[in-house]
Design an enzyme around this catalytic site. Structure first.
Site, short mmCIF file in Angstrom:
data_model
loop_
_atom_site.label_atom_id
_atom_site.label_comp_id
_atom_site.label_asym_id
_atom_site.label_seq_id
_atom_site.Cartn_x
_atom_site.Cartn_y
_atom_site.Cartn_z
N CYS A 1 0.85 -1.19 0.00
CA CYS A 1 0.00 0.00 0.00
C CYS A 1 0.89 1.25 0.00
CB CYS A 1 -0.94 -0.06 1.20
SG CYS A 1 -2.14 1.30 1.30
N ASP B 1 -7.71 -0.97 -8.93
CA ASP B 1 -7.34 -0.34 -7.67
C ASP B 1 -7.46 1.18 -7.81
OD1 ASP B 1 -6.17 0.51 -5.31
OD2 ASP B 1 -4.40 -0.75 -5.50
N HIS C 1 -7.30 -3.96 -3.57
CA HIS C 1 -6.27 -3.24 -2.83
C HIS C 1 -6.20 -3.81 -1.40
CE1 HIS C 1 -3.69 0.17 -1.83
NE2 HIS C 1 -4.33 0.21 -0.68
#
Length: 252
Positions: A135, A190, A222
């Protein structure tokens, strides 16, 4: 039989303070090659430490720092054992101010401190390290790899966020300084890395001659590597483990 590992809490001095961190290494005699694990927004917690443990079991000394240490020691907010979609938004909003304060300049400064700490540790071998990020951590990994090219041999990023924006300080703009081998496992559809950013990142890496492979994991959301969230996808996570450990094994 799985390799036993030993984990402990450590404090890493930085130019701006002290970053609390998790350190884990195999119990087998060392030293071992170093890996820097950059957290997702939720930070060091049992599931992310378990991921560090798994990397260590493959033969590495792994440092998982709380990159948002300026806002306090981890966890910054109380986290449930399982982060549901409903709780995810609430928790993320609480953490967002601290994440926004980690701009590129202090992030790169911190990265130097993490690299120095690993280099000085008797638990690590000499030479360049590996980095993996998740992330927001994928962007930090990419920035670190560009800022310290002689100190990073391999870098992986999974379900990375905002890696190739139109901002003048976007992480992808450091591609021409990278010497490491890179791997990216993008999440499908995403919002944090839409197709135009995937394409922009690919173009930058290709034009810079960076050794890399980037794949979109079809159907994976995600956060697909994070087992304590509703985004977890076991098949995609397994694919990520294969790609990551292959990358580290080739380069460290």
């Amino acid at each position: 039989m799985a390799t036993a590992v030993h984990g402990s809490s450590v404090d890493v001095p930085t130019p701006d303070g002290t970053a609390d961190a998790y350190l884990v290494q195999p119990e087998s005699p060392g030293p071992h090659p170093a890996v820097l694990l950059y957290m997702d927004a939720f930070g060091p917690r049992p599931s992310l430490k378990a991921m560090a443990d798994r990397i260590a079991a493959a033969g590495y000394t792994v440092l998982l720092p709380n990159v948002l240490y300026r806002a306090g020691r981890a966890p910054l907010v109380e986290l449930p054992d399982f982060i549901s979609p409903e709780r995810r938004s609430e928790i993320f909003e609480s953490i967002l101010p601290a994440a926004r304060e980690l701009t590129p300049e202090p992030a790169v400064r911190d990265a130097g401190a993490y690299l120095d700490w690993l280099a000085a540790s008797p638990l690590t071998t000499d030479g360049p390290i590996g980095i993996t990020g998740y992330c927001m951590g994928a962007g930090l990994a990419l920035r670190t790899t560009a800022a310290y090219p002689d100190r990073v041999a391999a870098m992986a990023g999974f379900h990375g966020a905002f890696l190739a924006t139109e901002a003048p300080d976007s992480p992808h703009l450091g591609a021409d300084r990278i010497t490491a081998e890179l791997y990216f496992g993008h999440a499908d559809q995403d919002a944090a890395l839409p197709p135009e950013q995937v394409d922009r990142l690919e173009k930058a890496l290709t034009e810079a001659g960076v050794r890399h492979r980037a794949e979109v994991y079809a159907g994976a959301h995600h956060g697909y590597t994070q087992a304590d969230t509703a985004s977890y996808d076991a098949d995609a996570a397994d694919r990520h483990w294969t790609a990551l450990l292959d990358l580290l094994g080739r380069n460290l």
